[in-house]
Write a protein that holds these residues in place. Structure first.
Motif, short mmCIF file in Angstrom:
data_model
loop_
_atom_site.label_atom_id
_atom_site.label_comp_id
_atom_site.label_asym_id
_atom_site.label_seq_id
_atom_site.Cartn_x
_atom_site.Cartn_y
_atom_site.Cartn_z
N GLN A 164 -3.65 -7.05 -2.39
CA GLN A 164 -4.32 -6.52 -1.20
C GLN A 164 -5.66 -7.22 -0.94
O GLN A 164 -6.67 -6.59 -0.60
CB GLN A 164 -4.50 -4.99 -1.31
CG GLN A 164 -3.17 -4.24 -1.41
CD GLN A 164 -3.32 -2.74 -1.44
OE1 GLN A 164 -4.10 -2.16 -0.68
NE2 GLN A 164 -2.57 -2.09 -2.33
N HIS B 181 -5.41 0.72 -1.84
CA HIS B 181 -5.50 0.84 -0.38
C HIS B 181 -6.51 1.92 0.01
O HIS B 181 -7.36 1.70 0.90
CB HIS B 181 -4.13 1.16 0.18
CG HIS B 181 -4.12 1.49 1.64
ND1 HIS B 181 -4.35 0.55 2.61
CD2 HIS B 181 -3.91 2.68 2.29
CE1 HIS B 181 -4.29 1.12 3.81
NE2 HIS B 181 -4.01 2.42 3.63
N ARG C 292 -10.10 1.47 1.93
CA ARG C 292 -10.21 2.09 3.25
C ARG C 292 -11.33 3.10 3.34
O ARG C 292 -11.94 3.27 4.40
CB ARG C 292 -8.87 2.77 3.58
CG ARG C 292 -8.82 3.40 4.95
CD ARG C 292 -7.43 3.93 5.21
NE ARG C 292 -7.31 4.57 6.50
CZ ARG C 292 -6.20 5.13 6.96
NH1 ARG C 292 -5.09 5.11 6.21
NH2 ARG C 292 -6.18 5.71 8.15
N PRO D 110 0.81 -1.23 0.00
CA PRO D 110 0.00 0.00 0.00
C PRO D 110 0.84 1.27 0.00
O PRO D 110 0.28 2.36 -0.17
CB PRO D 110 -0.82 -0.12 1.28
CG PRO D 110 -0.07 -1.05 2.16
CD PRO D 110 0.63 -2.01 1.24
#
Length: 693
Positions: free
Chosen positions: A54, A32, A36, A23
C-alpha cells in the motif's frame, strides 16, 4: 493509562505481520485504516514476497525491521501465528494483537497452545490481545489494529464513546448503533479469547481517557472482577457511566459463550449483584446498550424519577402513562399553579393535567409548545420530560417545535426526550440538539435507564469495620454439626433459637423442662447436614415423654445410618410472620456472596431470593428484599401486621461480615428457616449449617 495499554492504544510504531497490499484483506485493512485516519507513527508491513505494501516499504521478516515495533498485528494463521508471537516476544515488542482463531475456543488442545503463547509472551514482558480477535482501534490518534469491515461502511468519527467487547462482531454492532445516531466513537476494542488482556483492562484505559464520557461493554465472562471494579471506580469518580451486556444469562447462552471465545460462565445472579455493586448498568441486548447514549452524553443526572408527559395526541398520552407505570416512572403531581398556568395556554377542551394533551390544536397554533414548556420548566415536581409527537409535517411549524424544545431542555437542565415517528421530522429535532427517538417506548426506556443508573452510580458505598476473629471448632473440612453451627453464629451476636444439645435421655428431659413445650427435636450429626429428608426432625413435640421418645428414635436412626452422633438438639418452637432464608458462600470468581429471600422447605424450587456482595448495609438488604416476588406480603394483608424486615436485614449483614471475617475458613453458611416476626418482634435463626472452607 498504564504503560502496557499505552503501547496498545498510542503506539509509536506498528508492525503488521502478514501484511497485504489489498485493503480488503485481513492483513491489509489495519494498514489502510491507519493511513486513512491519520496515524502519526510508523507502519511496518511484514511480507516476504513484496517490497512495498500500500505504498509503504515492506520487510521480509520481523528480524529485518529497522526498529522494534511497540505494537504488532499478527495476521497469519495456525502455527505461523504461534511462531510470530514467539518472534515478537524475543524482538521486544510490547503488545501483540493475534487475529488468528483456532485456539482456546476450540477445546483443551487449543487452550494448551494458547497458554503456551501467553507463557512465551510474558517471559519477555509482552502482552497479548486475543487470539480470535478483530483487533483494537483508537480513532483519537488513528492507531487502528483492527480489520473490521464496518469502519469502511460507516466512517469513523472521533468522539466521547468507548466500546470494549470480547466479541469482535458485537463491537461492530454497537459501533454501528452509536454511529448511526451521529455520535462519535473514540475506542473500539475487541479482546477475543482474552488469553491475556481483557475487556476489563481496556475499560480501565478508557475510563482514564479524559475525553471519554460513556463506556459500553460486551462481556462473555468476567475473569478479572477486581480489574473491572477498578474501571468502574475510576469511571464513577469522573461521572462516566458504564453500560454493559453480560451474555450467557441462560444455560444455553453460557454454552454458546464457551464455544465462542472459550469463556467460562459466571453465575448470572452473582454477575447482576457485582455490576450493581459497582454502578454498572446491565443492558439486555445491543439495542439497549446504545439506547440512552445521547441522554448520558448530555450530562443529565436526574434527581428523581417523576415524569411529565406532553403530546398532541390523547392516545399517546394514555400509552405513555401505561409504559411509565411499567417502568416505575411515576407521573409528576404538578403544582396547582402550574396546572392553572398550563390550562390558560391551552384550548378549553385540552388537558392540563399530567399527561398534558395539547390536542390537534397544535396544527392551528404552532406556539402551543412554546407557550406550555416554559410554564412546566419551573415546577419542582418534575424530574423527567417526555414529548410525544405522533404526527407533524405540512402546516406545523416543526422548526419552532424543535427550537422551543431545545430551549426548554437547556433552561431546565433536566432530561427531555422526544418521540417522533416521522424520520424527516425527527431529523429536525436532532439538528436542534434534542434527543429524539422513533418510538415512545424507546424514549421512555432511555429515561428510565438514565434515572435508575444515576441512582446506582450515586448510591453510597457501605463501609464495614475491620475484621473480627472467627473461631471454629477443631476438625477437618466439611460441615459443622447444627449445634456447632449455631454456636458460631451466636458468638457473633446473631439471634439463634433457644436450644440445648442433649447426649442422653435425661438431658433431653431436662431440656424440655427448661425450654417448655412444644419443642423441636433434631438429630445432630456432622455427617447428616440435611436432616428432614432422613426423618431426623420432629416438630411440635408437646410433652416430655414424646421428647424422650424422639431422642431415642433419632439416636437409633443415626446409629443405623452409621453416622457420627453428636447428640440431639431440643429447641424452642418459634412462630412468626414468615420463614426466610439467609445464605452465604465463597464464589470462585467474585468472593463472598450473600443470599436472602423466601425460605422454608421449597426454597430450592421457588428460588425467590436476592444476592448481595459485601460490603452492604441494612438499607441495601431492604431494597433487595422489596424486589422479591413475595414482597407484597411484607406490609401485611387482611389485617396482618407488617414483618420485621429490619431484623432480617441485620442478620444478613451479620452473616456477610462473618463470611468476610472468616477469610476462607468458612466456605458456606445456610440459615433456613429464619423466622421473622411482626414489626418490633425481631427475627430468629432456627436452623443453621456452616461449612468449613
Amino acid at each position: 493509562m498504564d504503560d502496557t495499554l499505552q503501547f496498545a492504544l498510542a503506539p509509536r510504531s506498528v508492525a503488521v505481520i502478514g501484511a497485504s497490499d489489498d485493503p480488503n484483506k485481513i492483513g491489509g485493512r489495519p494498514i489502510h485504516y491507519m493511513l486513512r485516519h491519520g496515524f502519526a507513527g510508523r507502519i511496518l508491513p511484514v511480507n516476504p514476497s513484496r517490497a512495498k505494501i500500500q505504498g509503504i516499504a515492506a520487510f521480509a521478516s520481523l528480524a529485518a525491521l529497522p526498529e522494534t515495533p511497540e505494537l504488532a498485528v499478527i495476521a497469519v494463521a495456525g502455527e505461523a501465528a504461534v511462531e510470530a508471537v514467539e518472534a515478537c516476544a524475543k524482538r521486544g515488542v510490547r503488545v501483540a494483537v493475534i487475529i488468528a482463531s483456532g485456539f482456546g475456543e476450540t477445546g483443551a488442545a487449543g487452550r494448551a497452545i494458547q497458554q503456551a503463547m501467553v507463557t512465551s509472551a510474558r517471559a519477555h514482558g509482552m502482552r497479548l490481545v486475543g487470539p480470535n480477535t478483530q483487533g483494537i482501534a483508537n480513532f483519537g490518534n488513528g492507531a487502528i489494529a483492527n480489520f473490521s469491515t464496518m469502519f469502511g461502511e460507516l466512517p469513523p468519527l472521533d468522539g466521547p464513546v468507548a466500546i470494549c467487547s470480547q466479541s469482535g462482531g458485537m463491537s461492530q454492532v454497537v459501533y454501528g448503533l452509536v454511529r448511526n445516531r451521529g455520535i462519535g466513537v473514540r475506542h473500539v476494542h475487541a479482546t477475543g479469547n482474552e488469553a491475556d488482556l481483557t475487556v476489563a483492562d481496556f475499560a480501565v484505559a478508557c475510563a482514564l481517557d479524559p475525553d471519554v464520557r460513556l463506556i459500553l461493554l460486551y462481556l462473555e465472562s468476567i475473569a478479572e472482577p477486581e480489574r473491572l471494579a477498578r474501571a468502574a471506580a475510576i469511571a464513577r469518580e469522573r461521572d462516566v457511566p458504564i453500560v454493559a451486556i453480560k451474555a450467557g444469562r441462560s444455560a444455553s447462552g453460557q454454552r454458546a459463550a464457551s464455544s465462542h471465545t472459550g469463556a467460562l460462565a459466571n453465575e448470572d445472579r452473582v454477575v447482576d449483584a457485582f455490576l450493581r455493586r459497582h454502578g454498572i448498568w446491565r443492558a439486555r441486548d445491543p439495542h439497549a446498550l446504545a439506547l440512552a447514549a445521547e441522554a448520558y452524553l448530555k450530562g443529565w443526572r436526574p434527581e428523581g424519577r417523576r415524569l411529565v408527559v406532553i403530546s398532541n395526541s390523547g392516545a399517546s398520552c394514555v400509552l405513555a402513562a401505561d409504559e411509565a407505570e411499567a417502568l416505575s416512572l411515576p407521573l409528576a403531581e404538578l403544582a396547582p399553579e402550574t396546572r392553572a398556568a398550563v390550562a390558560a395556554k391551552l384550548p378549553g377542551f385540552a388537558s392540563a393535567a399530567n399527561p398534558i394533551d395539547i390536542t390537534a390544536a397544535l396544527l392551528q397554533n404552532s406556539r402551543l409548545f412554546g407557550d406550555v414548556l416554559p410554564v412546566l420548566a419551573g415546577d419542582p415536581a418534575a424530574d423527567l420530560f417526555f414529548i410525544d409527537i405522533p404526527v407533524a409535517g405540512a402546516g406545523y411549524d416543526v422548526d419552532a417545535f424543535a427550537r422551543d424544545t431545545a430551549g426548554f431542555a437547556q433552561a431546565t437542565g433536566k432530561p427531555v426526550v422526544v418521540a417522533v415517528a416521522q424520520e424527516s421530522i425527527r431529523d429536525v429535532f436532532r439538528a436542534a440538539g434534542v434527543v429524539a427517538y422513533a418510538d415512545g417506548t424507546d424514549a421512555l426506556n432511555a429515561l428510565a435507564q438514565l434515572a435508575s443508573h444515576t441512582e446506582l452510580m450515586r448510591a453510597p458505598a457501605a463501609a464495614w469495620p475491620g475484621p473480627e476473629r472467627v473461631s471454629l471448632p477443631e476438625g477437618a473440612g466439611g460441615f459443622l454439626d447444627e449445634a456447632a453451627s449455631l454456636a458460631v453464629l451466636e458468638a457473633r451476636g446473631l439471634p439463634v433459637v433457644a436450644h440445648r444439645l442433649c447426649r442422653s435421655a435425661d438431658e433431653a428431659r431436662a431440656a424440655f423442662a427448661a425450654i417448655g413445650g412444644p419443642v423441636a427435636v433434631k438429630a445432630c450429626s456432622a455427617d447428616v447436614p440435611h436432616k428432614s429428608e432422613h426423618g431426623l426432625v420432629a416438630l411440635g413435640v408437646a410433652d416430655e415423654a414424646a421428647a424422650i421418645a424422639a431422642f431415642e428414635a433419632q439416636s437409633a436412626k443415626l446409629d443405623a445410618m452409621r453416622a457420627s452422633r453428636q447428640g440431639v438438639i431440643v429447641a424452642e418452637m418459634r412462630r412468626g410472620r414468615h420463614e426466610f432464608m439467609v445464605g452465604a458462600r465463597i464464589d470462585p470468581v467474585f468472593g463472598p456472596v450473600v443470599l436472602v429471600g423466601d425460605g422454608g422447605r421449597y426454597v430450592e424450587a421457588l428460588k425467590d431470593f436476592a444476592i448481595l456482595l459485601p460490603p452492604f448495609d441494612a438499607g441495601e438488604v431492604l431494597q433487595a428484599l422489596h424486589g422479591l416476588r413475595i414482597a407484597p406480603l411484607f406490609g401485611g394483608l387482611r389485617g396482618e401486621p407488617p414483618m420485621d424486615l429490619e431484623a432480617l436485614a441485620a442478620i444478613a449483614v451479620g452473616v456477610g461480615r462473618l463470611l468476610r471475617d472468616a477469610q476462607g475458613s468458612i466456605a458456606s453458611i445456610d440459615l433456613n428457616p429464619v423466622i421473622v416476626g411482626a414489626a418490633g418482634e425481631g427475627a430468629v435463626i432456627v436452623d443453621a449449617l456452616v461449612e468449613r472452607g
